[in-house]
Design an enzyme around this catalytic site. Structure first.
Site, PDB file in Angstrom:
ATOM      1  N   GLU A 138       0.847  -1.182   0.000  1.00 39.85           N
ATOM      2  CA  GLU A 138       0.000   0.000   0.000  1.00 39.85           C
ATOM      3  C   GLU A 138       0.888   1.240   0.000  1.00 39.85           C
ATOM      4  OE1 GLU A 138      -4.042   1.749   2.056  1.00 39.85           O
ATOM      5  OE2 GLU A 138      -2.639   0.725   3.311  1.00 39.85           O
ATOM      6  N   MET A 276       0.445  -2.713   8.753  1.00 39.26           N
ATOM      7  CA  MET A 276      -0.219  -2.816   7.456  1.00 39.26           C
ATOM      8  C   MET A 276      -1.158  -4.016   7.429  1.00 39.26           C
ATOM      9  SD  MET A 276      -0.706  -1.711   4.420  1.00 39.26           S
ATOM     10  CE  MET A 276      -1.933  -2.530   3.410  1.00 39.26           C
ATOM     11  N   GLU A 311      -5.876  -2.553  12.640  1.00 43.56           N
ATOM     12  CA  GLU A 311      -5.596  -3.402  11.481  1.00 43.56           C
ATOM     13  C   GLU A 311      -6.656  -4.495  11.342  1.00 43.56           C
ATOM     14  OE1 GLU A 311      -3.623  -2.028   9.602  1.00 43.56           O
ATOM     15  OE2 GLU A 311      -2.604  -0.750  11.046  1.00 43.56           O
ATOM     16  N   GLU A 333      -9.312   4.378   6.328  1.00 44.29           N
ATOM     17  CA  GLU A 333      -8.508   4.802   7.472  1.00 44.29           C
ATOM     18  C   GLU A 333      -9.325   5.517   8.553  1.00 44.29           C
ATOM     19  OE1 GLU A 333      -5.961   3.416   7.890  1.00 44.29           O
ATOM     20  OE2 GLU A 333      -5.230   2.852   5.897  1.00 44.29           O
TER      21      GLU A 333
HETATM   22  N1  BES Z   1      -3.090   1.038   5.889  1.00 43.30           N
HETATM   23  C1  BES Z   1      -2.241   1.583   6.880  1.00 43.30           C
HETATM   24  C2  BES Z   1      -0.786   1.405   6.583  1.00 43.30           C
HETATM   25  C3  BES Z   1      -0.253   2.408   5.613  1.00 43.30           C
HETATM   26  C4  BES Z   1      -0.004   3.702   6.015  1.00 43.30           C
HETATM   27  C5  BES Z   1       0.047   2.054   4.328  1.00 43.30           C
HETATM   28  C6  BES Z   1       0.503   4.609   5.108  1.00 43.30           C
HETATM   29  C7  BES Z   1       0.529   2.960   3.426  1.00 43.30           C
HETATM   30  C8  BES Z   1       0.773   4.243   3.806  1.00 43.30           C
HETATM   31  C9  BES Z   1      -2.519   0.951   8.235  1.00 43.30           C
HETATM   32  O1  BES Z   1      -3.773   0.416   8.402  1.00 43.30           O
HETATM   33  C10 BES Z   1      -2.410   2.047   9.234  1.00 43.30           C
HETATM   34  O2  BES Z   1      -3.251   2.890   9.236  1.00 43.30           O
HETATM   35  N2  BES Z   1      -1.366   2.035  10.047  1.00 43.30           N
HETATM   36  C11 BES Z   1      -1.132   3.098  11.000  1.00 43.30           C
HETATM   37  C12 BES Z   1      -1.273   2.619  12.394  1.00 43.30           C
HETATM   38  C13 BES Z   1      -2.642   2.912  12.897  1.00 43.30           C
HETATM   39  C14 BES Z   1      -2.926   2.296  14.205  1.00 43.30           C
HETATM   40  C15 BES Z   1      -2.928   4.382  12.978  1.00 43.30           C
HETATM   41  C16 BES Z   1       0.260   3.607  10.770  1.00 43.30           C
HETATM   42  O3  BES Z   1       1.003   2.931  10.090  1.00 43.30           O
HETATM   43  O4  BES Z   1       0.579   4.667  11.273  1.00 43.30           O
HETATM   44 ZN    ZN Z   2      -5.254   1.839   8.643  1.00 44.06          ZN
END
Ligand code: BES
Ligand code: ZN
Length: 872
Positions: A138, A276, A311, A333
């Site tokens: 992603e 992720m 997640e 998100e």
């Molecule tokens: N889908 C995201 C990971 C992601 C973030 C992929 C940016 C590509 C670019 C994942 O679900 C996510 O939101 N992760 C957060 C943690 C969350 C608990 C706020 C992160 O990585 O900060």
């Molecule tokens: Zn997320």
């Protein structure tokens, strides 16, 4: 910079149905070979098949027509590097309605940039460098691993095979279907995984390397495993428990079971984001997954619970139903951010996590969204760098806030009903924002689409002014207006902005419960609230749920003071009032001294989250007042404000104290060190000595306090003592804690050393940014960190091509300056040096610097006088 071509989505004349992929990594030279057969449908006659590919070479494109059995070789294969596509050209054209298999071979590299298929380094048993192979796709990096239709709406199934060394743990989204020998090799085997459900490319994942695991079955029958680096197995226990308990909870909440047979949670030593949500194979930064019963702080436990919950929520919201395009990223998100709080509230009610939502999520969203350079939740995006850029506080936090507001507006029962409808209707498919509104509207019978459109399509949020209030018999009649909240006092507010705002009111007879609610749909409104007696106060937005700010006339604001002092008003409302006033201060609609006066009412405060909000206000003031000649007086003011709570919390944990009391101690003592409180710093020094000598280990919750405390008055030997602790620890949480504390040291020479250290081989790329940011937190450090950034711009550009880390770095080394000269300098620098994916961040920073400057000019003298009169 190369001219950007206008962005176009992939042509839709060909759709993939199934990818049969085999990949053979080589960890000797960090390359991989791949081959794939893609089942296709030709939906319109075409000579070309165009898909995404980047940093790959592609060979031998052949189309096998299913009906005729004819094999057609691609005439040529064309790459478009800026558009990250590869085109297979056929002559004669492929017929509409035909089905076939496109096969090809490709090569790529296992990079060290934490995106696509990359390598993560760790030390083997004899101290030698070893590597795991992992993927992060992603938003748009699956195309760096295999050519594919790398758009969220082009879903297909995947058969994945990996040729790897037999002793390596080898994981993908699905369980292993079969392993078989590889001819001519003793140590390699082919691992084939079960076919995935139909899904988007960005959710495909591979992990190959040295791991251990623990496992359990959730009560709804899903095999849950946590994979950790060797020797850290027990640190996976907490997350395993959370995931096994949350799956059945979500099953019940959404009314749909988790569809895969297993879910693996893997700790990855080098990771760009925090975690992720690859379907069935969720990857995490170590600090977002691993908890050591002794070495981990309470706030980290809470953080891990939130991340695991977040997640896991994506397994439904994102994976089962996926946004149609990245414009609707917030559906993923924002929603997962809302649900992570539901999860933690369910599993750990003692965390009182919904109150923390207000400080961690709600206020942060408002703080960003008040800028002219904010953006609407739904924002057109095309190129990958634009997509990277919207993984920000608007998509996550504002997204979560408006869902919470909607949840409150339609109620939990209808909300659940609507969610189930939405998920069922769009499962294994894609959705637009409107589809979510439609389902919730059907379930609730309320005008969800009309209301919510005003929150997702416009940037910013309203300021509601209470213009007048009068008693009419047993009614309270209140006149209200709405306008866009603007932080820049010089800018005329834009009259075209208009929101449909679910309004709620409470009164002093029961401050925790709304007595009246209505929908505000015009610029001004008169609200008549029944059954309120003359001597009662009425407050808007009980629970601090509506995504807006409120301005009361001074005489009404004053009525709330006793309710704050006596804590009659719930914590979320106490801190909500404070933060609204503070926002008005920052926008010049009231003076800074008014927030200082309001803070007096919080002297006897005991709630963690309220103190966290006070602390936020004080940090912001501190950043600004560092640039005055009375900064020392301000610190004295801070010490005084925190003195009684400091005495209450002390250094020693009380027997059976709550999670929140523990967090309160950390917060208060940490603030005291930044205010230069001698007693606290002395105690920190004492405790570090005992810790280092082995006499008494500092408990995890107090380590940051001690580290920052000793460094704030420390010299080179202190610095070295902390570096030694850094090297001795093999826990990322501890290294991170130390790394983020180093910037507390004051000596400019040592600050430069910290910066050199941050990019040395001792600090992982994923962590460097946070060490540098810690240096940028003080006035002296900020200048040094900014210069360091400029001097090393090529290094940073190379290390962090796009993505969140570079944006954070850029934000934190720039936004807290306060002069027009610096605003111009930053502006000029980024015109001359582009960092793709940071464009909006840069504009926000420049805006913030200018706002800081005008705020300081506006209130500098009044605050000086105020601090003199309070007599410290
Ligand atoms: N889908 C995201 C990971 C992601 C973030 C992929 C940016 C590509 C670019 C994942 O679900 C996510 O939101 N992760 C957060 C943690 C969350 C608990 C706020 C992160 O990585 O900060
Ligand atoms: Zn997320």
């Amino acid at each position: 910079m190369a001219e950007e071509k206008p962005f176009q989505r992939l042509p839709t004349n060909v759709t993939p149905v199934n990818y049969d992929i085999e990949i053979t990594p080589n960890f000797g030279d960090f390359t991989f070979k791949g081959s794939q057969k893609i089942d296709l449908l030709i939906t319109a006659e075409t000579k070309e098949i165009t898909m995404n590919a980047a940093d790959l070479t592609v060979r031998n494109g052949v189309f096998l027509d299913n009906a005729s059995g004819a094999k057609i070789n691609a005439r040529h294969v064309e790459f478009d590097t800026p558009l990250e596509t590869v085109k297979f050209v056929f002559d004669p054209p492929l017929k509409s309605g035909s089905a076939g298999v496109l096969s090809m071979e490709f090569d790529g590299s296992i990079n060290d940039k934490m995106k696509g298929f990359y390598r993560s380094k760790f030390q083997g048993p004899n101290g030698e460098d070893r590597y795991n192979g992992v993927t992060q796709f992603e938003a748009t990096d699956a195309r760096r691993c295999f050519p594919c239709w790398d758009e969220p709406s082009v879903k297909a199934t995947f058969d994945i095979g990996l040729v790897v060394e037999k002793e390596k743990v080898t994981l993908s989204n699905m369980p292993v279907k079969a392993t078989s020998p590889v001819s001519g090799s003793d140590n390699l085997h082919l691992v084939q995984f079960e076919r995935t459900p139909i899904m988007s490319t960005y959710l495909v994942a591979l992990v190959i390397g040295d791991f251990e695991y623990i496992e359990t079955k959730s009560t709804d029958g899903v095999l849950c495993r946590v994979y950790t680096p060797p020797g850290k197995l027990e640190q996976g226990r907490f997350a395993l428990d959370v995931v096994a308990r949350v799956l059945p909870y979500y099953k019940e909440y959404f009314g749909i079971a988790y569809p895969l047979p297993k879910i693996d949670l893997v700790a990855i030593a080098d990771f760009s984001a925090g975690a992720m949500e690859n379907w069935g194979l969720v990857t995490y930064r170590e600090t977002c997954l691993l908890i050591d019963e002794k070495q981990s702080s309470s706030s980290n436990r809470q953080w891990v619970a939130l991340v695991v919950g977040h997640e896991a929520a994506h397994m439904w919201f994102g994976n089962l139903v996926t946004m149609e395009w990245w414009t609707h990223l917030w559906l993923n998100e924002g929603y997962a951010t809302f649900v992570e709080f539901l999860c933690v509230d369910h599993l750990f009610p003692e965390y009182d996590i919904w109150t923390q939502f207000v400080t961690e999520t709600f206020i942060r969203a408002l703080e960003l969204d008040c800028l002219e350079n904010s953006h609407p939740i739904e924002v057109p995006v095309g190129h990958p760098s634009e997509i990277d850029e919207i993984f920000d506080d608007i998509s996550y936090n504002k997204g979560a806030c408006i869902i919470r507001m909607l949840h409150d507006y339609i109620g939990d029962t209808d909300f659940r009903k609507g969610m189930n409808l939405y998920l069922t209707r769009h499962q294994y498919k894609n959705a637009f924002t409107e589809d979510l509104w439609a389902a919730l509207e059907e379930a609730s019978g309320k005008p969800v689409g009309a209301v919510m459109g005003t929150w997702t399509k416009q940037m910013g949020f309203p300021l509601i002014r209470v213009l007048a209030s009068r008693q009419e018999g047993t009614n309270r009649v209140i006149e209200l207006s709405q306008e866009k909240f603007c932080t820049d006092p010089c800018k005329k507010t834009d009259g075209n902005y208009h929101w449909m705002i679910p309004l709620t009111f409470c009164s002093s007879s029961n401050p925790a419960k709304p007595i009246y609610s209505t929908l505000m749909d015009s610029q001004s409104m008169t609200v008549t609230i029944p059954n309120v007696s003359e001597n009662e106060w009425v407050k808007l937005n009980p629970g601090t749920i509506g995504f807006y700010r409120v301005q009361y006339p001074p005489e009404i604001l004053e009525q709330f003071l006793p309710a704050i002092q006596q804590k009659v008003l719930p914590p979320v409302d106490r801190l909500g009032l404070l933060d609204d006033v503070f926002a008005l201060v920052q926008s010049g609609q009231t003076g800074t001294t008014n927030v200082l006066k309001l803070l007096d009412a919080f002297k006897d405060e005991t709630n963690y989250t309220v103190w966290s909000s006070i602390s936020n206000v004080m940090s912001k003031l501190n950043l600004l007042l560092q640039y005055t000649d009375y900064h020392d007086q301000f610190k004295a003011y801070g010490r005084k404000l925190f003195s009684s709570i400091e005495e209450k919390v002390g250094w020693e944990a009380k027997p059976d104290e709550s999670h929140l009391d523990t967090m309160l101690r950390t917060l208060v003592l940490l603030r005291m060190t930044t205010f230069g409180h001698e007693k606290t710093i002395e105690e920190a020094n004492k405790r570090l000595k005992q810790h280092v000598s082995g006499e008494k280990t500092i408990i995890a919750d107090l380590r940051t306090v001690v580290y920052r405390g000793v460094l704030s008055v420390g010299d080179e030997s202190t610095y070295n003592a902390l570096l030694k602790l850094y090297h001795e620890s093999n826990m990322q949480e501890e290294k991170d804690r130390i790394g983020r504390s180093l910037g507390a040291i004051k000596d400019p020479e040592l600050l430069r050393k910290v910066l050199e250290f941050s990019i040395s081989n001792d600090v992982r790329s994923q962590d460097s940014v946070f060490v540098i940011i810690s240096v940028g937190m003080s006035k002296t450090g900020r200048e040094i960190a900014w210069n360091f950034f400029k001097e090393n711009k090529e290094l940073f550009r190379e290390r962090y091509p796009g993505g969140g880390l570079i944006s954070r770095l850029v934000k934190y080394v720039t936004e807290d300056f306060v002069t027009e000269e610096m605003a111009t300098e930053v502006e000029k620098f980024f015109i001359e040096n582009s960092f793709p994916g940071t464009e909006r961040t840069v504009q926000q920073s420049i805006e913030s610097i200018r706002l800081n400057g005008s705020w300081l000019k506006r209130d500098e003298n009044a605050v000086r006088q105020y601090l003199q009169t309070v007599g410290l």
